[in-house]
Each structure stands twice: as structure tokens, then as C-alpha cells.
Design an enzyme around this catalytic site. Structure first.
Site, PDB file in Angstrom:
ATOM      1  CD  GLN A 147      -8.934 -22.179  16.161  1.00  0.00           C
ATOM      2  OE1 GLN A 147      -9.892 -21.499  16.513  1.00  0.00           O
ATOM      3  NE2 GLN A 147      -9.069 -23.381  15.644  1.00  0.00           N
ATOM      4  CB  CYS A 148      -5.418 -18.139  21.991  1.00  0.00           C
ATOM      5  SG  CYS A 148      -6.925 -18.832  22.614  1.00  0.00           S
ATOM      6  CG  ASP A 154      -1.600  -6.712  -2.594  1.00  0.00           C
ATOM      7  OD1 ASP A 154      -2.487  -5.851  -2.586  1.00  0.00           O
ATOM      8  OD2 ASP A 154      -1.446  -7.546  -1.677  1.00  0.00           O
ATOM      9  CB  SER A 155       2.518  -8.116   0.842  1.00  0.00           C
ATOM     10  OG  SER A 155       1.374  -8.146   1.649  1.00  0.00           O
ATOM     11  CB  SER A 156      -2.040 -10.917  -1.469  1.00  0.00           C
ATOM     12  OG  SER A 156      -2.629  -9.979  -0.625  1.00  0.00           O
ATOM     13  CG  ASP A 196      -2.799  -7.409   3.193  1.00  0.00           C
ATOM     14  OD1 ASP A 196      -3.119  -6.683   4.143  1.00  0.00           O
ATOM     15  OD2 ASP A 196      -3.366  -7.372   2.086  1.00  0.00           O
ATOM     16  CB  THR A 242      -0.916   0.029   1.255  1.00  0.00           C
ATOM     17  OG1 THR A 242      -1.785  -1.080   1.178  1.00  0.00           O
ATOM     18  CG2 THR A 242      -1.740   1.290   1.323  1.00  0.00           C
TER      19      THR A 242
HETATM   20  N1  ASP Z   1      -2.718  -5.327   0.264  1.00  0.00           N
HETATM   21  C1  ASP Z   1      -1.607  -4.543   0.761  1.00  0.00           C
HETATM   22  C2  ASP Z   1      -0.364  -5.421   0.750  1.00  0.00           C
HETATM   23  O1  ASP Z   1      -0.166  -6.167   1.663  1.00  0.00           O
HETATM   24  C3  ASP Z   1      -1.889  -4.018   2.125  1.00  0.00           C
HETATM   25  C4  ASP Z   1      -0.772  -3.204   2.725  1.00  0.00           C
HETATM   26  O2  ASP Z   1       0.229  -2.922   2.133  1.00  0.00           O
HETATM   27  O3  ASP Z   1      -0.917  -2.796   3.886  1.00  0.00           O
HETATM   28  O4  ASP Z   1       0.412  -5.352  -0.179  1.00  0.00           O
END
Ligand code: ASP
Length: 347
Positions: A278-279, A59-61, A92, A16
Site C-alpha cells: 500500500q506504500c 471520461d477515463s473512469s 483518473d 477533462t
Molecule cells: N474524470 C476525468 C477523467 O479521467 C479526470 C481527468 O481527465 O483528469 O476522464
């Protein structure tokens, strides 16, 4: 003798922080030169700063182990030349990237600080400018002619965290990260306060880099009603080497015999099974409740207080070392880079 100026390498991967909106209003990564133009005061920073960028910011995804290896190689190739490294990346998957890098660098003696932002740097109210400047200041800190911070960290909204203890917990707040099981390493207010006793110092000087990660793994997250056929299907994934169970509370799971038998049979076949909670805060304690005793008895390994991000990347790193399963299982329960608290526990 006058000390030489500190030098920092910025590596821009996307996220982002460097995004702009297209005609349809969708955020997309853009080019790095533009990004630094938004921080005019960067030239006044008292350190030599150079930068490199992924040819195609992402995008880090879209991060994956191959891109983590690429980051390791960039830093490895520049390790002697620079005193510290700041990686600009998306929030992310930042906790995964920080965790992975922490394992991929052995005997690290220089800071690798990941940061990014919740709002693009081109927006007036961006958190990106402060995050970059503070990350650079932290990376440039020296004591006795050596970097003060010597581990992989995340800096976000005033806090410096140990990278492999972090979790992105908020999609909107500027303070998007938490480190539920380890205190912050530094705080940036009007002054920068570093908590030196919390920082890892490697005794060994020679950097070892590891780029071979194995991602033949899966995560099973328990929920009331999960079916044996679902769990069984995951374990039948071709070439699978390990499964991470995301269990309830302190490591508890259904005691249903069919479920336990699927896990048990697969452990017997050589699949490594790790128990993470999961905690977000606290420890896995197999055997505290009857609902976790069975897991312990069949050979599930306790992930103690590791985050899922640390558990997944540690598993990829250990499997990538081609070690015998027994050794991997032992190392999973020990702190390699400060990713878990391994003081004696009766569980
Ligand atoms: N979707 C973005 C990413 O991880 C979100 C971010 O940068 O905060 O690349």
C-alpha cells in the site's frame, strides 16, 4: 540528404482536457475538433500532425481492457506511418492505461506519450495546452534518425514519466502524478532535458502487439479489522484466476491463521496471489518481518516495487497469454518493460 519531417498521430479518447460543463455544471467530454481549435499555434509546430478520436469520447473512469485493445489496434495500424503517438486521455485512469499499453506493446521503438489535464482546455488557466505541446515535442524528438523516446510514457506538468511507474496522487495539483520508484525520463523547463540513460531501448525491431487481456482478477486491500469472510468471499468469485493483495509496508499482513489458510488453500487450487504494498515508494520484501514470512511460505509472489496499476495490468497481460501458472509467477517478479527494479534481493 534532407531528413523527412517527423509525423505524430494524436489519439483523443476524452478526459477533462476536452470537457465542457453542462447546464447543471457537470463536466462532460466533447468533440475533438473543438479541442484543437483551442491551440491555434499547433499549425506552427514543426512536424506533421494528424489526429483520430474515439467516436464517443469518454471520461477515463469508463476505460476497460477492450478500449485498451482499441488503442493498441489504432497504434498498430498506424505504426509504420508515424514516428510517434500522443494519446489524450483522462488522468483518473491514465496510470492504468499507460501501464496496460506498456505490456501490450512488445519491442516498441517509438514513443507513445499519454497526457491530459486537470482543467479543460477551454479555460484560461488550463494546463492542457502546455501538456499537449510538450508531449508533441517529446514525441517528435529524434536522434540518429530514430525516435529518442521509445517507450510508453506519461507527460504531465513538466515531467515525462515511465508510464508503468506512475500513480495519480493528487486530484487538484497540476502535477497530478508521481513515479516513486523510478526517476523521470525528461524535464520540460525553458529547454527540454531528456535523461537518455533512463530510457528503455528495445534491441529488437519487430513490434508485437497483445490485445488479449484477462480481467478475472481481484484486489484485496488489507486494513486493521478486515474479516476472513470478506477475503474468503473475494476468493470465491467465479472464474477467478488471480488476486492482488495490497499489504502494509514492505509486504506485511495479519498472521491470523484463518486468513493465511484462505490464501493458502486458494493458491493450492491454482489461484495466483501477488503481494503489492500500500506504500507508494519502496519494495515488498517477503520474509523481512514475521508478518510477511508466512505469505512467502505459502507461495504468494512478491510484486517488489511495482505500483498497483502496473501489477494489475501485468497480471491481466500475463493471464491473457495462457501461460502455465509457474511461468506467470516467474514473469511477475521479472522486469518485462521496466515496471520493476529486479536487481538481486535476498527477499
Ligand atoms: N474524470 C476525468 C477523467 O479521467 C479526470 C481527468 O481527465 O483528469 O476522464
Amino acid at each position: 540528404m534532407k531528413n523527412k519531417r517527423t509525423s505524430i498521430l494524436i489519439i483523443y479518447t476524452g478526459g477533462t482536457i476536452g470537457m465542457i460543463k453542462n447546464k447543471e455544471g457537470v463536466l462532460l467530454p466533447f468533440n475533438f475538433d473543438n479541442l484543437l481549435n483551442f491551440i491555434p499555434l499547433i499549425d506552427e509546430f514543426d512536424a506533421d500532425i494528424e489526429s483520430v478520436s474515439f467516436e464517443k469520447p469518454i471520461d477515463s473512469s469508463n476505460f476497460n481492457p477492450g478500449l485498451w485493445a482499441k488503442l493498441v489496434n489504432i497504434i498498430g495500424d498506424n505504426y509504420e506511418k508515424f514516428d510517434g503517438f500522443v494519446i489524450l486521455t483522462g488522468s483518473d485512469t491514465m496510470a492504468f492505461t499507460a501501464s496496460a499499453l506498456s505490456f501490450m506493446f512488445e519491442n516498441l521503438k517509438k514513443p507513445i506519450i499519454l497526457t491530459g489535464s486537470q482543467l479543460p482546455i477551454g479555460l484560461l488557466r488550463t494546463d492542457g495546452r502546455e501538456n499537449i505541446i510538450a508531449a508533441l515535442e517529446l514525441a517528435a524528438l529524434q536522434k540518429n534518425n530514430e525516435p529518442l523516446i521509445q517507450e510508453v510514457c506519461i507527460y504531465f506538468e513538466n515531467n515525462l514519466y515511465r508510464g508503468n511507474r506512475t500513480h495519480k496522487y493528487n486530484t487538484e495539483n497540476f502535477d497530478a502524478f508521481i513515479s516513486p520508484n523510478y526517476p523521470i525520463l525528461a524535464k520540460a523547463g525553458t529547454n527540454i532535458e531528456v535523461f537518455e540513460d533512463k530510457i528503455i531501448k528495445s534491441k529488437l525491431d519487430f513490434l508485437i502487439t497483445h490485445t488479449n487481456l484477462c480481467n478475472e482478477i481481484a484486489v484485496v486491500k488489507f486494513f486493521p479489522g478486515i474479516q476472513v469472510k470478506t477475503i474468503s468471499a473475494v476468493f470465491q468469485t467465479p472464474d477467478l484466476k488471480a488476486v492482488i493483495l495490497e499489504t502494509y509496508g514492505s509486504g506485511n499482513a495479519p498472521t491470523d491463521t484463518d486468513i493465511i489458510n484462505v490464501i493458502k488453500d486458494n493458491i493450492k487450487k491454482g489461484i495466483i496471489v501477488l503481494n503489492l504494498s500500500q506504500c507508494q515508494a519502496g519494495n515488498v520484501q517477503q520474509g523481512k518481518y514475521a508478518t510477511s514470512l508466512k505469505l512467502k511460505e505459502i507461495g504468494v509472489i512478491s510484486g517488489k516495487d511495482m505500483t498497483t496499476e502496473a501489477g494489475i495490468t501485468k497480471m491481466m497481460y500475463l493471464l491473457g497469454q495462457n501461460l502455465p501458472n509457474k511461468k506467470i509467477e516467474k514473469l511477475l517478479g521479472l522486469s518485462l518493460r521496466g515496471e520493476l527494479s529486479d536487481e538481486e534481493s535476498k527477499y
